[in-house]
Design an enzyme around this catalytic site. Structure first.
Site, mmCIF file in Angstrom:
data_model
loop_
_atom_site.group_PDB
_atom_site.id
_atom_site.type_symbol
_atom_site.label_atom_id
_atom_site.label_comp_id
_atom_site.label_asym_id
_atom_site.label_seq_id
_atom_site.Cartn_x
_atom_site.Cartn_y
_atom_site.Cartn_z
ATOM 1 N N GLN A 2 -15.788 44.176 4.541
ATOM 2 C CA GLN A 2 -17.107 44.685 4.156
ATOM 3 C C GLN A 2 -17.942 43.559 3.541
ATOM 4 O O GLN A 2 -17.471 42.832 2.663
ATOM 5 C CB GLN A 2 -16.934 45.850 3.167
ATOM 6 N N ASP A 53 -16.369 44.271 13.875
ATOM 7 C CA ASP A 53 -17.777 44.109 13.502
ATOM 8 C C ASP A 53 -18.551 43.298 14.545
ATOM 9 O O ASP A 53 -19.783 43.310 14.554
ATOM 10 C CB ASP A 53 -17.878 43.346 12.166
ATOM 11 N N LYS A 78 -15.871 55.144 6.434
ATOM 12 C CA LYS A 78 -15.226 54.530 7.594
ATOM 13 C C LYS A 78 -13.777 55.021 7.690
ATOM 14 O O LYS A 78 -13.305 55.396 8.767
ATOM 15 C CB LYS A 78 -15.277 53.005 7.492
HETATM 16 N N1 GUN Z 1 -22.468 45.442 5.279
HETATM 17 C C1 GUN Z 1 -23.595 46.040 5.748
HETATM 18 N N2 GUN Z 1 -23.459 46.345 7.053
HETATM 19 C C2 GUN Z 1 -22.228 45.933 7.417
HETATM 20 C C3 GUN Z 1 -21.511 45.981 8.637
HETATM 21 O O1 GUN Z 1 -21.985 46.451 9.671
HETATM 22 N N3 GUN Z 1 -20.255 45.468 8.594
HETATM 23 C C4 GUN Z 1 -19.727 44.918 7.476
HETATM 24 N N4 GUN Z 1 -18.509 44.413 7.551
HETATM 25 N N5 GUN Z 1 -20.362 44.855 6.333
HETATM 26 C C5 GUN Z 1 -21.604 45.366 6.309
#
Ligand code: GUN
Length: 299
Positions: free
Chosen positions: A99, A122, A55
């Site tokens: 995350q 998100d 990311k």
């Molecule tokens: N863990 C697995 N997928 C995601 C996501 O799309 N966003 C976040 N913040 N954590 C995740």
């Protein structure tokens, strides 16, 4: 039956990030600052660390500033709360991503509730969940994996998904529920199937579009699939791969690709399908968030 078209998520994501890089240049020219994405990782789960690193790398590639905060697994909840509060009020930060999953002693819902909705890239905050459900797309931030899945489905079927029977396997807040809302907004007839669904195979056999998001390696078999259907495989499962040598592993989806690709009309591979789209859509959300915040600051 001929082989399915393989939907190249990597190429589609790369086109999208190229376009976002152009849009970012325009934004920087008018606002004087690059969009800034803050990613918070608690703990040292290796898969999460890889996602977070990707990311950050993609953010810099499209021209954003990227902040990464990595905290030990035993970080007290209070400390995470105060970090988010600081990011919420910092005007130079446009997007915040925490995350998931978080360590067990931290209340995930409490943390998500705390993120400023306009910075919630998100799309997990209840305000954004509600806006998505209400079809208020102009003000919502839409979850990245679901939004990426729709783009991939459209790349195979064209922009009009109206009237298609869509079956989603999995009811998570991150994928299953929001992808159902998006497909409903596209005028699909939507079924959300899950671990308690009766006769799952028959339900899947009725689907023109299957979105598999259960986290069970190769669970969906070729015989479950309606000939010509479009398969979006959201699963990323690491499994043993003794054929590659002792102790080796590989990534597979929730769909048995070798079987399904003989029956489906189009299918996403794993890796190289939905995964790259999630990151591209995160960039899109961050830029959208920055544009909206700048617009607000201009009155
Ligand atoms: N863990 C697995 N997928 C995601 C996501 O799309 N966003 C976040 N913040 N954590 C995740």
């Amino acid at each position: 039956m001929s082989e399915a078209k393989i939907i190249d998520g990597k190429a589609i994501a790369s086109d999208l990030t190229d376009k976002l890089a152009e849009r970012t240049k325009d934004f920087v020219a008018k606002s004087g600052a690059a969009p800034c994405l803050a990613v918070v990782l608690v703990g040292d789960d290796p898969a999460s660390a890889v996602y977070v690193r990707n990311k950050g790398k993609t953010a810099e590639k499209v021209g954003f500033t990227s902040i990464q905060k990595t905290l030990p697994a035993d970080t007290p909840e209070d400390e995470l709360v105060s970090i988010i509060e600081t990011l919420n009020t910092d005007p130079s930060v446009n997007g915040i991503l925490v995350q998931l999953p978080l360590p067990g002693h931290i209340d995930e819902a409490k943390i998500i509730d705390l993120i400023a909705p306009e910075k919630d890239v998100d799309g997990f905050h209840p305000i954004n969940v509600g806006r998505l459900g209400a079809g208020n797309f102009d003000r919502a931030l839409i979850p990245c994996t679901p939004a990426g899945s729709i783009i991939l489905a459209k790349s195979a079927l064209g922009d009009n998904l109206s009237g298609q029977n869509a079956v989603i396997i999995g009811r998570s807040n991150i994928v299953g529920k929001p992808v159902a809302q998006l497909l409903l907004a596209e005028n699909c007839t939507v079924t959300i199937a899950h671990s308690r669904t009766k006769d799952l195979e028959d339900v899947v056999r009725g689907a023109d579009i299957v979105v598999a998001a259960v986290g069970r390696p190769e669970m969906v078999k070729g015989g479950w699939i309606k000939p010509g259907a479009t398969i979006i495989d959201v699963g990323i499962n690491r499994v043993d791969a003794p054929e590659k040598g002792e102790g080796k592993t590989k990534l597979v989806g929730d769909v048995d690709f070798s079987e399904a690709s003989k029956i489906a009309g189009a299918i996403t591979p794993v890796p190289g399908g939905v995964g790259p789209m999630t990151i591209a859509l995160l960039m899109q959300n961050t830029l959208t968030a920055a544009e909206r915040q700048w617009g607000q600051s201009q009155g």
